[in-house]
Write an enzyme that holds these catalytic residues in place. Structure first.
Site, PDB file in Angstrom:
ATOM      1  N   HIS A 223       1.062  -1.151   0.195  1.00 13.13           N
ATOM      2  CA  HIS A 223      -0.070  -0.178   0.157  1.00 13.13           C
ATOM      3  C   HIS A 223       0.191   1.420   0.137  1.00 13.13           C
ATOM      4  CE1 HIS A 223      -0.130  -0.189   4.842  1.00 13.13           C
ATOM      5  NE2 HIS A 223       0.186   1.213   4.120  1.00 13.13           N
TER       6      HIS A 223
ATOM      7  N   ASP B 259      -0.185  -7.839   1.789  1.00 12.32           N
ATOM      8  CA  ASP B 259       0.201  -5.878   1.829  1.00 12.32           C
ATOM      9  C   ASP B 259       2.168  -6.152   1.440  1.00 12.32           C
ATOM     10  OD1 ASP B 259       0.350  -3.092   1.718  1.00 12.32           O
ATOM     11  OD2 ASP B 259      -0.123  -2.993   3.778  1.00 12.32           O
TER      12      ASP B 259
ATOM     13  N   SER C 273       4.084   2.595   8.258  1.00 10.60           N
ATOM     14  CA  SER C 273       3.947   0.935   7.316  1.00 10.60           C
ATOM     15  C   SER C 273       5.062   0.555   6.351  1.00 10.60           C
ATOM     16  CB  SER C 273       3.449   1.532   5.531  1.00 10.60           C
ATOM     17  OG  SER C 273       1.442   1.554   6.774  1.00 10.60           O
TER      18      SER C 273
END
Length: 265
Positions: A69, A117, A219
């Site tokens: 992402h 992911d 992230s």
């Protein structure tokens, strides 16, 4: 009985859920402690302004591992991402490497919003290894990560929930513990807009206590067990929530895929 993590695979040096996940409750760390962590800097569309917004993990001199992402979106282009390595200071120091292309996992978002992911990213120019820049070690394929395992997040993300102005100027780390996957899934299903926890994910935090977690800006960064990369920071409900642990991609689900891309392309 769960099989404990006892082995690792080192890659060859030659070969409402928040989208931008989150270090809360951390302490200052040095880059020498985590020389395989790097900053992922995002640019504006003109390529004139850069700022760290995700993190990644060095696989070898030409590849890093991050969250898918962090490398997608309507305006995404490889020219709008770059890697800063070898420094504990956010947006400063170290060396810059630009990105040739990303390989997001083909099952990303198929089984669930943040399932798979994970992405392997190839650089234009190779890293130069030093005490501050080193390839990481990743968990072996299909390893079982036991519940209650002491693990570590590291990154430059926000230190206050929901406040992007609190991105840490220096590298932080924090100790948390893995949470049973089924329990984590059940808790997330109670949300009005639930995220679905799959077997390809690792939940970790201080269950029913809270106060430590990765946060916005972390992230793609690491979840370590004894400096072995077992997870990639992915998603969660808020940050450091006592009820809903943070969720990372389980690297053990993808080790063979990672090795195939980073070492054969």
């Amino acid at each position: 009985m769960a099989k404990f993590l006892v082995l690792a695979v080192a890659l060859l040096a030659v070969s409402s859920c928040s989208a931008f996940h989150r270090i809360i409750g951390g302490q200052e760390a040095t880059i020498e402690q985590y020389p395989s962590i790097v900053q992922v800097e995002f640019s504006n569309l003109l390529g004139t302004t850069w700022s760290q917004s995700c993190a990644a993990n060095i696989l070898n001199v030409l590849y890093v591992l991050s969250a898918a992402h962090c490398f997608e979106g309507t305006t995404y282009s490889p020219r709008l991402r770059r890697i800063r390595s070898g420094t504990a200071t956010r947006n400063n120091g170290g060396a810059i490497n630009y990105i040739e292309r990303e390989i997001n996992h083909p099952e990303y978002r198929v089984a669930a919003r943040f399932d798979a992911d994970i992405t392997v990213v190839r650089l234009v120019t190779p890293f130069v290894y030093s005490l501050q820049v080193q390839q990481g070690v990743i968990v072996y394929q299909d390893a079982t990560i036991p519940d209650g395992l002491e693990v570590v997040h590291a990154g430059w993300g926000t230190t206050v929930v929901g406040d992007s102005s609190t991105m840490s100027p220096v590298l932080l780390d924090t100790i948390i513990y893995t949470v049973n996957n089924n329990l984590c899934r059940e808790r997330y299903l109670t949300l009005p807009n639930p995220g679905f926890v799959t077997a390809n994910m690792i939940c970790a935090g201080l269950l029913d206590v809270g106060g430590r977690d990765a946060c916005q800006g972390d992230s793609g960064g690491p979840l370590y067990y004894r400096n072995i990369l077992v997870g990639v920071v992915s998603w969660g409900h808020g940050c450091a929530n006592e009820t809903f642990p943070g969720v990372s991609t389980n690297v053990a689900s993808y080790t063979n895929w990672i090795r195939g891309y980073c070492c054969l392309i």
